[in-house]
Design an enzyme around this catalytic site. Sequence first.
Site, PDB file in Angstrom:
ATOM      1  N   HIS A  29     -11.841  17.894 -30.832  1.00 32.05           N
ATOM      2  CA  HIS A  29     -13.150  17.684 -30.208  1.00 32.05           C
ATOM      3  C   HIS A  29     -13.955  18.973 -30.320  1.00 32.05           C
ATOM      4  O   HIS A  29     -13.476  20.046 -29.951  1.00 32.05           O
ATOM      5  CB  HIS A  29     -12.956  17.301 -28.730  1.00 32.05           C
ATOM      6  CG  HIS A  29     -14.231  16.981 -28.018  1.00 32.05           C
ATOM      7  ND1 HIS A  29     -14.714  15.699 -27.884  1.00 32.05           N
ATOM      8  CD2 HIS A  29     -15.128  17.780 -27.381  1.00 32.05           C
ATOM      9  CE1 HIS A  29     -15.848  15.720 -27.202  1.00 32.05           C
ATOM     10  NE2 HIS A  29     -16.123  16.971 -26.888  1.00 32.05           N
ATOM     11  N   HIS A  58     -12.285  21.365 -14.919  1.00 31.28           N
ATOM     12  CA  HIS A  58     -13.008  20.099 -14.974  1.00 31.28           C
ATOM     13  C   HIS A  58     -12.583  19.366 -16.246  1.00 31.28           C
ATOM     14  O   HIS A  58     -11.881  19.912 -17.092  1.00 31.28           O
ATOM     15  CB  HIS A  58     -14.525  20.319 -14.963  1.00 31.28           C
ATOM     16  CG  HIS A  58     -15.010  21.245 -16.032  1.00 31.28           C
ATOM     17  ND1 HIS A  58     -14.959  22.619 -15.907  1.00 31.28           N
ATOM     18  CD2 HIS A  58     -15.536  21.014 -17.271  1.00 31.28           C
ATOM     19  CE1 HIS A  58     -15.455  23.187 -16.998  1.00 31.28           C
ATOM     20  NE2 HIS A  58     -15.796  22.242 -17.845  1.00 31.28           N
TER      21      HIS A  58
END
Length: 474
Positions: free
Chosen positions: A303, A382
């Site tokens: 990614h 996160h």
Amino acid sequence: MENSKSNKSPEEEEVEYQSGFGNHLASEAIPGALPKGQNSPLICPFGLYAEQISGTSFTSPRNLNLRSWLYRIKPSVTHEPFKRREASHEKLVSEFNNQSKASSTPTQLRWNPPHIPDEPTDFIDGLYTVCGAGSSFLRHGFAIHMYTANKSMTNCAFCNADGDFLIVPQQGRLWITTECGRLQVSPGEIAVLPQGFRFAVNLPDGPSRGYVAEVFGTHFQLPDLGPIGANGLAAPRDFLVPTAWFEESSYPGFTIVQKFGGELFTARQDFSPFNVVAWHGNYAPYKYDLSKFCPYNTVLIDHSDPSINTVLTAPTEKPGVALLDFVIFPPRWLVAEHTFRPPYYHRNCMSEFMGLIHGGYEAKADGFLPGGASLHNCMTPHGPDTKTYEATIARGDEAGPHKITDTMAFMFESCLIPRVCSWALESPLMDRDYYHCWIGLRSHFTGEGTDMKSLSIQNAHDTESGGESMVVNI
């Protein structure tokens, strides 16, 4: 490019633009209004006043120097003294220190979309600070605001002396009148209003809300493309700058509202500040349609870092480190093989504030709503919520190409650590259960039932000779 004067409102006519990011442009609403061959002649055409607005110091390097010359019916200095605004605005902050109305927290924060007020509220009164860092007085830092409004600004104009505004409408179009001309800005577009320009915001659709990033002491630039090459991301030609437009009617009691050090001051005058008949330069408001962004993505594995989707950056003096980046997550194809395609789990030395213009966000299956926001501060963990992770794993390694559609999320990312305003921390819009979206992440560890003892083996000979310990996993 010429633009004839008209008494029509922007809602009633097509507004023309000039194009090009950072270009030196020229525009006149009346042909011949621009002086020939010099900036400040003894007598300007049509008896206009010449006035320069500087966005950088006079001696800034030429490639960074920003200034424009405005030719106006009356100069902007023609006003009464500034006074502190009587109806004080308690929710604007530009000094983020121990004495401010803001505090720091490492907790992941998320807010639901704000409600449109019931009372008549224009852009100025509907603007409030969520978080920020640094100082407008010290010319270094940023603030992130949100706005909710239901009323157009009347007989007044706003001027931000503290920094540049980057406005991201989420609901409702904005008709923004500036000294350089007019901008029509819809959700899915952004507008940048540089420091010092006077502007007024009309709301043709009524109820409106959105996000605002403000930077102190610097201006937004296009990011360097590096090995991407000469093309891609936000193309310079897609940035649109207004053409000259003016009004010359008398406006007794017209009010200039100036934000200065986070406080609001007012000054009265008897004319509109939008009386610029012609202008030229490279310092001007502009807008950009986010649908024109050319995204890049990985085509084989892994990614990409979100920086690949940077639209604009406000740099610091340290190369590659941004005071504030504006990053978007637009519709695009995901094709990576053998890859966890949603954004990875992350702890970042930068701080990330996110908003959602429309649709959903690929890393949050629930809870992150259009008009809402989240803040993941420096080094706060996160990443995708439980539903997103489990759904991605369930699709397995044979997932084919997939196009993300009907979405536009964005991020303001900064190297500074923001303090969060007290009203934002105490807001009923705060999602107090945000952390639950990760609590359900279960262990997928496949080593159960095997002997995974970690033995610390120290060679006696190495110990005697000052050697190092060795950890062996069995």
